[in-house]
Write an enzyme that holds these catalytic residues in place. Structure first.
Site, PDB file in Angstrom:
ATOM      1  N   TRP A 219       0.823  -1.222   0.000  1.00  0.00           N
ATOM      2  CA  TRP A 219       0.000   0.000   0.000  1.00  0.00           C
ATOM      3  C   TRP A 219       0.852   1.265   0.000  1.00  0.00           C
ATOM      4  O   TRP A 219       0.315   2.350  -0.168  1.00  0.00           O
ATOM      5  CB  TRP A 219      -0.926  -0.001   1.231  1.00  0.00           C
ATOM      6  CG  TRP A 219      -0.223  -0.483   2.472  1.00  0.00           C
ATOM      7  CD1 TRP A 219      -0.244  -1.754   2.981  1.00  0.00           C
ATOM      8  CD2 TRP A 219       0.636   0.264   3.335  1.00  0.00           C
ATOM      9  NE1 TRP A 219       0.553  -1.848   4.102  1.00  0.00           N
ATOM     10  CE2 TRP A 219       1.103  -0.618   4.346  1.00  0.00           C
ATOM     11  CE3 TRP A 219       1.067   1.590   3.374  1.00  0.00           C
ATOM     12  CZ2 TRP A 219       1.974  -0.217   5.356  1.00  0.00           C
ATOM     13  CZ3 TRP A 219       1.942   1.993   4.370  1.00  0.00           C
ATOM     14  CH2 TRP A 219       2.378   1.092   5.350  1.00  0.00           C
ATOM     15  N   ASN A 220       2.171   1.165   0.221  1.00  0.00           N
ATOM     16  CA  ASN A 220       2.939   2.417   0.345  1.00  0.00           C
ATOM     17  C   ASN A 220       3.269   3.028  -1.020  1.00  0.00           C
ATOM     18  O   ASN A 220       3.365   4.251  -1.148  1.00  0.00           O
ATOM     19  CB  ASN A 220       4.197   2.230   1.204  1.00  0.00           C
ATOM     20  CG  ASN A 220       5.136   1.192   0.676  1.00  0.00           C
ATOM     21  OD1 ASN A 220       4.742   0.329  -0.105  1.00  0.00           O
ATOM     22  ND2 ASN A 220       6.384   1.242   1.089  1.00  0.00           N
TER      23      ASN A 220
ATOM     24  N   GLY B 257       6.503  -6.198   0.533  1.00  0.00           N
ATOM     25  CA  GLY B 257       5.771  -6.002   1.789  1.00  0.00           C
ATOM     26  C   GLY B 257       6.640  -6.392   2.967  1.00  0.00           C
ATOM     27  O   GLY B 257       7.867  -6.294   2.907  1.00  0.00           O
ATOM     28  N   SER B 258       5.983  -6.866   4.023  1.00  0.00           N
ATOM     29  CA  SER B 258       6.724  -7.147   5.251  1.00  0.00           C
ATOM     30  C   SER B 258       7.522  -8.450   5.136  1.00  0.00           C
ATOM     31  O   SER B 258       7.146  -9.365   4.388  1.00  0.00           O
ATOM     32  CB  SER B 258       5.753  -7.258   6.422  1.00  0.00           C
ATOM     33  OG  SER B 258       4.860  -8.331   6.190  1.00  0.00           O
TER      34      SER B 258
ATOM     35  N   CYS C 169      10.424   1.681   2.435  1.00  0.00           N
ATOM     36  CA  CYS C 169      11.395   0.657   2.838  1.00  0.00           C
ATOM     37  C   CYS C 169      12.837   1.183   2.734  1.00  0.00           C
ATOM     38  O   CYS C 169      13.747   0.592   3.304  1.00  0.00           O
ATOM     39  CB  CYS C 169      11.220  -0.611   2.016  1.00  0.00           C
ATOM     40  SG  CYS C 169      11.223  -0.288   0.270  1.00  0.00           S
TER      41      CYS C 169
ATOM     42  N   GLU D 148      10.720  -8.296  -2.094  1.00  0.00           N
ATOM     43  CA  GLU D 148      11.276  -7.010  -1.681  1.00  0.00           C
ATOM     44  C   GLU D 148      10.639  -6.720  -0.341  1.00  0.00           C
ATOM     45  O   GLU D 148       9.457  -6.403  -0.265  1.00  0.00           O
ATOM     46  CB  GLU D 148      10.949  -5.966  -2.755  1.00  0.00           C
ATOM     47  CG  GLU D 148      11.867  -4.774  -2.691  1.00  0.00           C
ATOM     48  CD  GLU D 148      11.309  -3.712  -1.794  1.00  0.00           C
ATOM     49  OE1 GLU D 148      11.747  -3.664  -0.619  1.00  0.00           O
ATOM     50  OE2 GLU D 148      10.449  -2.956  -2.245  1.00  0.00           O
ATOM     51  N   LEU D 149      11.431  -6.889   0.718  1.00  0.00           N
ATOM     52  CA  LEU D 149      10.850  -6.897   2.065  1.00  0.00           C
ATOM     53  C   LEU D 149      11.257  -5.653   2.858  1.00  0.00           C
ATOM     54  O   LEU D 149      11.609  -4.638   2.282  1.00  0.00           O
ATOM     55  CB  LEU D 149      11.261  -8.192   2.772  1.00  0.00           C
ATOM     56  CG  LEU D 149      10.960  -9.464   1.962  1.00  0.00           C
ATOM     57  CD1 LEU D 149      11.506 -10.705   2.641  1.00  0.00           C
ATOM     58  CD2 LEU D 149       9.467  -9.602   1.699  1.00  0.00           C
TER      59      LEU D 149
ATOM     60  N   GLU E 215      12.341  -2.004  11.965  1.00  0.00           N
ATOM     61  CA  GLU E 215      11.916  -0.979  11.021  1.00  0.00           C
ATOM     62  C   GLU E 215      10.777  -0.156  11.639  1.00  0.00           C
ATOM     63  O   GLU E 215       9.892  -0.712  12.278  1.00  0.00           O
ATOM     64  CB  GLU E 215      11.420  -1.673   9.743  1.00  0.00           C
ATOM     65  CG  GLU E 215      11.110  -0.736   8.619  1.00  0.00           C
ATOM     66  CD  GLU E 215      10.693  -1.487   7.345  1.00  0.00           C
ATOM     67  OE1 GLU E 215      10.082  -2.558   7.461  1.00  0.00           O
ATOM     68  OE2 GLU E 215      10.998  -0.986   6.252  1.00  0.00           O
TER      69      GLU E 215
ATOM     70  N   LYS F  71      -2.450  -8.963  -7.143  1.00  0.00           N
ATOM     71  CA  LYS F  71      -3.297  -8.794  -5.962  1.00  0.00           C
ATOM     72  C   LYS F  71      -2.757  -7.601  -5.179  1.00  0.00           C
ATOM     73  O   LYS F  71      -1.754  -7.699  -4.481  1.00  0.00           O
ATOM     74  CB  LYS F  71      -3.265 -10.049  -5.075  1.00  0.00           C
ATOM     75  CG  LYS F  71      -4.319  -9.989  -3.993  1.00  0.00           C
ATOM     76  CD  LYS F  71      -3.882 -10.553  -2.656  1.00  0.00           C
ATOM     77  CE  LYS F  71      -3.013  -9.670  -1.843  1.00  0.00           C
ATOM     78  NZ  LYS F  71      -3.564  -8.377  -1.414  1.00  0.00           N
ATOM     79  N   PRO F  72      -3.414  -6.437  -5.316  1.00  0.00           N
ATOM     80  CA  PRO F  72      -2.922  -5.262  -4.583  1.00  0.00           C
ATOM     81  C   PRO F  72      -3.325  -5.311  -3.110  1.00  0.00           C
ATOM     82  O   PRO F  72      -4.123  -6.161  -2.705  1.00  0.00           O
ATOM     83  CB  PRO F  72      -3.619  -4.096  -5.298  1.00  0.00           C
ATOM     84  CG  PRO F  72      -4.808  -4.676  -5.963  1.00  0.00           C
ATOM     85  CD  PRO F  72      -4.609  -6.160  -6.108  1.00  0.00           C
ATOM     86  N   ALA F  73      -2.791  -4.372  -2.333  1.00  0.00           N
ATOM     87  CA  ALA F  73      -3.157  -4.307  -0.910  1.00  0.00           C
ATOM     88  C   ALA F  73      -4.611  -3.852  -0.784  1.00  0.00           C
ATOM     89  O   ALA F  73      -5.053  -2.976  -1.531  1.00  0.00           O
ATOM     90  CB  ALA F  73      -2.231  -3.336  -0.190  1.00  0.00           C
TER      91      ALA F  73
END
Ligand code: NAD
Length: 504
Positions: free
Chosen positions: A175-176, A252-253, A308, A274-275, A405, A199-201
């Site tokens: 979502w960012n 995401g996370s 991130c 990509e975390l 983080e 699949k978006p947030a």
């Protein structure tokens, strides 16, 4: 452009996003329908979309289910042969046309991003340009998937390596950066010849669906690009189980990245992740303090800290520590917090209340353990998702803010003595996405850039991202790279072909 955005009269900006979306709705730019198999699916069940600044409901969107996802995977499978066989240059034409439509509708897309994500409108406009840039980049990169010819190790044979599309890809996006994280993945997949299911947030479906509408307008064929919105677990389960999905890309996370990696192992998919980040920002005492502060501000407060790449641990050498803290606090005090649609805003709300809660928890923990806190003052009454930019000084590694983080506008500053010490402290983390080093010594810059364990490093700059760079992390910050010439490889397989018996 008939949209009027004026400074809100009420501090809490009630109705501002709704009003802007109403205007977009009249122009058919707000879609609550998912894109499945070339059709817009309104769905029997609906989910709400909220303005994170006010908590108001601003739209509803379809809630797709596992059956819709299976339909989408089959549609992607049907679309694959024709898309794969299209010449890369022809695929490039479609991608470029998609990019120019995005740029032509930059204002509408930016308003959607700000309304559902919260970032200041100026940053949302930058995101649209950044996102379109990946489509343009990969439009060209598709034509450069050269493969290689290897000098032979046996007589009379030709060793040839071909790059071929891997198959159907899936993307789970955050979502960012609700637009750019879609185009960074889809641009690469489509250029490689692969259909992609996105699949978006759930927090930011509107901008994803608007981008899908533009994809169709640009001529992306049915099934090649699909966007399904709904419950993350329900929608990702069929993607993860289906053997036809050959590549999975996630941003995401780290927690969810691990779950997806484990689930994708069952069908041995090619996974790129990509975390989270935990970037060290190291300032040596030979630098101009104002320049270092300017860089640290940019690296900390972009996307209201929900980035991130954000500077999470600002290490400042003791010789300039006090001057740095003073200058940082003074500059930070000038930030204006508010609704992203207010043109005066520098810092918007946190998109999710859980992120705001984490910021508050980290501040409380640091203060309890001896950190000094300075938060900016603002009279206006802001909603619960807002975090006033805060500077924590005298932070130590015992505090949560130095270990995890933050993902919000909380700057943690830690003093250090020597190069050796700060490199060890910077590397004492399981995260390794980005880092920043400010120094006037070329020797020191070269030494430290060799030693820091991360995928991306800025030397005397806080601005280094863009389509040409290999974006990705070391350690638990991820696997694989996005953007650059490496990004397309995540959606391709190598095929080694040995032509033998060529000797006369
Ligand atoms: P998240 O990992 O939960 O969400 C990212 C994506 O994963 C979203 O599309 C979400 O719907 C999906 N998702 C969540 N749970 C899932 C599951 N069980 N199965 C399949 N898909 C699932 O991130 P978050 O909780 O929204 O944010 C928490 C933290 O993650 C942030 O504070 C930040 O540290 C990190 N984060 C990093 C980035 C990044 O750019 N690397 C982006 C967003 C969040």
């Amino acid at each position: 452009m008939d949209l009027q955005i004026s400074r809100p009269k009420h501090s809490h900006s009630t109705g501002l996003a709704r009003k802007c979306l109403e205007s977009l709705r009249r122009r058919d730019f707000v879609s609550g329908a998912a894109l499945v198999d070339g059709r817009w699916v309104a769905g029997e069940k609906r989910d709400f979309v909220f303005d994170p600044a006010t908590g108001e409901e601003i739209a509803t969107v379809a809630r797709c289910d596992a059956a819709d996802m299976k339909i989408a995977i089959s549609a992607a499978e049907r679309s694959f042969p024709a898309w794969r066989e299209l010449l890369p240059a022809k695929r490039g034409v479609v991608l470029r046309s998609w990019a120019s439509l995005m740029l032509n509708h930059s204002e509408e897309l930016a308003i959607l991003v700000t309304s559902e994500q919260g970032k200041p409108l100026a940053e949302a406009r930058q995101e649209i340009a950044y996102g379109a840039g990946f489509l343009e980049w990969f439009a060209a990169e598709g034509e450069r998937a050269y493969g290689e010819t290897i000098p032979s190790h046996t007589l009379g044979s030709l060793l040839h390596v071909r790059m071929q599309p891997i198959g159907i890809a899936a993307a789970v996006t955050p979502w960012n950066f609700p637009v750019a994280m879609i185009t960074r993945k889809a641009g690469a997949a489509l250029a490689a010849g692969c259909p992609i299911v996105v699949k978006p947030a759930p927090e930011t479906p509107l901008s994803a669906l608007a981008v899908a509408r533009l994809a169709i307008e640009a001529g992306v064929p049915c099934g090649v690009f699909q966007v399904l919105v709904g419950d993350p677990v329900e929608l990702s389960a069929p993607l993860l189980r289906d053997t036809r999905i050959r590549a999975l890309s996630f941003t995401g996370s780290t927690r969810v990245g691990r779950l997806l990696l484990e689930a994708a192992a069952e069908t041995v998919k090619k996974v790129s992740l990509e975390l989270g980040g935990h970037a060290p920002f190291i300032v040596f005492d030979d630098v101009d303090v104002d320049k270092a502060v300017e860089g640290a501000m940019a690296a900390k407060f972009a996307t209201s800290g929900q980035d991130c790449l954000a500077a999470n641990r600002i290490y400042v050498q003791k010789g300039i520590y006090s001057a740095f803290v003073k200058a940082f606090a003074a500059k930070m005090a000038r930030l204006k917090v508010g609704h992203g649609l207010d043109p005066a805003t520098n810092i918007g709300p946190m998109t999710k209340s859980s992120v705001a809660d984490k910021c508050r928890m980290q501040i409380d923990d640091a203060v309890t353990k001896g950190a000094q806190v300075f938060s900016i003052k603002q009279d206006e009454c802001l909603g619960p998702n807002f975090i006033l930019p805060s500077l924590l000084s005298d932070v130590t590694e015992h505090m949560l803010v130095a270990r995890e983080e933050t993902f919000g506008p909380v700057a943690a500053v830690l003093p250090f003595d020597s190069e050796e010490e700060v490199v060890a402290r910077a590397n004492a983390s399981e995260m390794g996405l980005a880092g920043y080093v400010y120094t006037d010594s070329l020797r020191q810059a070269l030494r430290v850039s060799e030693q820091i364990e991360c995928g991306m490093l800025g030397i005397n700059t806080a601005s280094f991202t863009g389509p040409p760079i290999p974006f990705g992390g070391w350690k638990q910050s991820g696997i694989g790279r996005e953007g650059s010439r490496h990004g397309i490889a995540e959606y391709m397989e190598l095929k080694y072909v040995c032509f033998g018996d060529l000797a006369r």
